[in-house]
Design an enzyme around this catalytic site. Structure first.
Site, PDB file in Angstrom:
ATOM      1  N   HIS A 120       0.810  -1.223   0.000  1.00  0.00           N
ATOM      2  CA  HIS A 120       0.000   0.000   0.000  1.00  0.00           C
ATOM      3  C   HIS A 120       0.845   1.275   0.000  1.00  0.00           C
ATOM      4  O   HIS A 120       0.348   2.343   0.348  1.00  0.00           O
ATOM      5  CB  HIS A 120      -0.970  -0.001   1.202  1.00  0.00           C
ATOM      6  CG  HIS A 120      -2.089  -0.992   1.040  1.00  0.00           C
ATOM      7  ND1 HIS A 120      -2.920  -1.363   2.079  1.00  0.00           N
ATOM      8  CD2 HIS A 120      -2.530  -1.674  -0.048  1.00  0.00           C
ATOM      9  CE1 HIS A 120      -3.818  -2.250   1.640  1.00  0.00           C
ATOM     10  NE2 HIS A 120      -3.596  -2.460   0.356  1.00  0.00           N
ATOM     11  N   CYS A 128       4.509  12.128  -7.814  1.00  0.00           N
ATOM     12  CA  CYS A 128       3.780  12.976  -8.756  1.00  0.00           C
ATOM     13  C   CYS A 128       2.590  12.190  -9.303  1.00  0.00           C
ATOM     14  O   CYS A 128       2.742  11.061  -9.776  1.00  0.00           O
ATOM     15  CB  CYS A 128       4.694  13.413  -9.898  1.00  0.00           C
ATOM     16  SG  CYS A 128       3.777  14.289 -11.186  1.00  0.00           S
ATOM     17  N   CYS A 131       3.385  11.953 -13.408  1.00  0.00           N
ATOM     18  CA  CYS A 131       4.490  11.191 -14.017  1.00  0.00           C
ATOM     19  C   CYS A 131       5.090  10.145 -13.091  1.00  0.00           C
ATOM     20  O   CYS A 131       5.957   9.376 -13.501  1.00  0.00           O
ATOM     21  CB  CYS A 131       5.587  12.137 -14.520  1.00  0.00           C
ATOM     22  SG  CYS A 131       6.634  12.816 -13.210  1.00  0.00           S
ATOM     23  N   CYS A 142       5.497  18.778  -9.043  1.00  0.00           N
ATOM     24  CA  CYS A 142       6.592  17.898  -9.466  1.00  0.00           C
ATOM     25  C   CYS A 142       7.718  18.698 -10.127  1.00  0.00           C
ATOM     26  O   CYS A 142       7.450  19.554 -10.979  1.00  0.00           O
ATOM     27  CB  CYS A 142       6.022  16.877 -10.456  1.00  0.00           C
ATOM     28  SG  CYS A 142       7.255  15.759 -11.115  1.00  0.00           S
ATOM     29  N   CYS A 145       7.637  17.538 -14.027  1.00  0.00           N
ATOM     30  CA  CYS A 145       6.566  17.835 -14.989  1.00  0.00           C
ATOM     31  C   CYS A 145       5.529  18.823 -14.461  1.00  0.00           C
ATOM     32  O   CYS A 145       4.517  19.060 -15.133  1.00  0.00           O
ATOM     33  CB  CYS A 145       5.874  16.530 -15.411  1.00  0.00           C
ATOM     34  SG  CYS A 145       4.754  15.885 -14.156  1.00  0.00           S
ATOM     35  N   GLY A 182      -2.329  -8.931  12.623  1.00  0.00           N
ATOM     36  CA  GLY A 182      -2.806  -7.562  12.855  1.00  0.00           C
ATOM     37  C   GLY A 182      -3.529  -6.948  11.678  1.00  0.00           C
ATOM     38  O   GLY A 182      -3.473  -5.749  11.474  1.00  0.00           O
ATOM     39  N   THR A 183      -4.225  -7.797  10.925  1.00  0.00           N
ATOM     40  CA  THR A 183      -5.018  -7.250   9.816  1.00  0.00           C
ATOM     41  C   THR A 183      -6.438  -7.789   9.883  1.00  0.00           C
ATOM     42  O   THR A 183      -6.646  -8.954  10.231  1.00  0.00           O
ATOM     43  CB  THR A 183      -4.394  -7.560   8.433  1.00  0.00           C
ATOM     44  OG1 THR A 183      -5.262  -7.069   7.411  1.00  0.00           O
ATOM     45  CG2 THR A 183      -4.142  -9.052   8.209  1.00  0.00           C
ATOM     46  N   SER A 184      -7.386  -6.916   9.543  1.00  0.00           N
ATOM     47  CA  SER A 184      -8.788  -7.343   9.493  1.00  0.00           C
ATOM     48  C   SER A 184      -9.032  -8.228   8.277  1.00  0.00           C
ATOM     49  O   SER A 184     -10.075  -8.861   8.177  1.00  0.00           O
ATOM     50  CB  SER A 184      -9.700  -6.117   9.449  1.00  0.00           C
ATOM     51  OG  SER A 184      -9.423  -5.361   8.278  1.00  0.00           O
ATOM     52  N   PRO A 209      -5.712 -10.162  18.367  1.00  0.00           N
ATOM     53  CA  PRO A 209      -6.464 -10.280  19.631  1.00  0.00           C
ATOM     54  C   PRO A 209      -7.963 -10.480  19.390  1.00  0.00           C
ATOM     55  O   PRO A 209      -8.679 -10.893  20.300  1.00  0.00           O
ATOM     56  CB  PRO A 209      -6.205  -8.934  20.331  1.00  0.00           C
ATOM     57  CG  PRO A 209      -5.805  -7.988  19.256  1.00  0.00           C
ATOM     58  CD  PRO A 209      -5.184  -8.814  18.155  1.00  0.00           C
TER      59      PRO A 209
END
Ligand code: OAD
Length: 238
Positions: A120, A128, A131, A142, A145, A182-184, A209
């Protein structure tokens, strides 16, 4: 299904190839808020306004400010025992270990993890929008550009970085144990990596948990926080 740390430690000892998928819960004990817990970010803020291209185009200042605030939290806290345990696992399994994270806070790297697949993106860089040029300063336009700079994170409706995700998928297909920590497991395609690993025959261990939509898919569920469970599992002092 087993909840036994010793059982999982035995399986880990036999494993030839290890993959780990982490989410916001791994950084919770460092003081970084999660997204979907009752006090999480998405209970207070609108993902449409703050984590989408439409939101950015409607109010770039607000979006940049929110990410600057999150960056200041991420850079002012410290990695916790869970991050350090995973860095240790990489050191002892050089070449046969892959850490895949949905987190954008860079705490894994600060704990010593070297090869981190950030599916992620991250909060530290800006990119940018036109670009793709990447910088770590606060310029709004940027230098290449003059396109608008934006946080180098993946927003809702956007593609994940292709090469990073391809490497993550390869690790998911090739591992014989995957830890889902630790992820849903509610955000795709990242969550799909855990299902892929299972489909390709890996033993799946969830560390959380709380129960998740993925819990019943896991072969072992270690109920507890990552900063308490991972040092027990990996055998480093917390
Ligand atoms: P969520 O907020 O959806 O889930 C956090 C999970 O961590 C929950 O299952 C909690 O039970 C668990 N948890 C809380 N404290 C914990 C602790 N101390 N130790 C271990 N687990 C704990 O976060 P993610 O699954 O990471 O996307 O969310 C996935 C994506 O949704 C994020 O990457 C972000 C968000 O929208 C983007 O920014 C693109």
């Amino acid at each position: 299904m087993s909840n036994d740390v010793d059982t999982v430690r035995g399986i880990l000892r036999q494993a030839r190839s290890i993959a780990v998928l982490t989410g916001a819960g791994v950084s919770a004990e460092s003081g970084v808020p999660t997204f979907r817990d009752p006090d999480g970010l998405w209970a207070k803020f609108s993902p449409q306004e703050l984590a989408s291209m439409e939101g950015f185009l409607a109010n770039p200042e607000r979006v940049r400010e929110w990410y600057a605030h999150r960056r200041s939290i991420a850079t002012s806290v410290e990695p916790n025992a869970g991050h350090y345990a995973l860095a240790e696992l990489e050191r002892t399994h050089e070449g046969t270990f892959t850490l895949i994270t949905q987190n954008v806070d860079r705490l894994h790297q600060r704990a010593g993890s070297r090869n981190v697949l950030e599916v992620h993106g991250n909060l530290i860089e800006n990119r940018c929008n036109d670009c793709g040029h990447i910088r770590t300063d606060d310029r709004l336009d940027c230098v290449e550009c003059l396109g608008p700079m934006r946080p180098n994170v993946v927003w809702f409706g956007e593609e994940l970085p292709q090469d990073v995700f391809a490497a993550a998928e390869q690790a998911a297909r090739g591992c014989d144990i995957m830890f889902v920590i630790g992820t849903s497991a509610e955000v795709w395609p990242a969550a799909g990596l855990a299902y892929t690993a299972k489909q390709y025959g890996a033993t799946i261990v969830e560390v959380n948990p709380n129960p998740t939509v993925f819990s019943r898919e896991a072969h072992h569920v270690l109920v507890g926080t990552s900063a308490s469970v991972l040092p027990q599992l990996i055998g480093v002092a917390s």
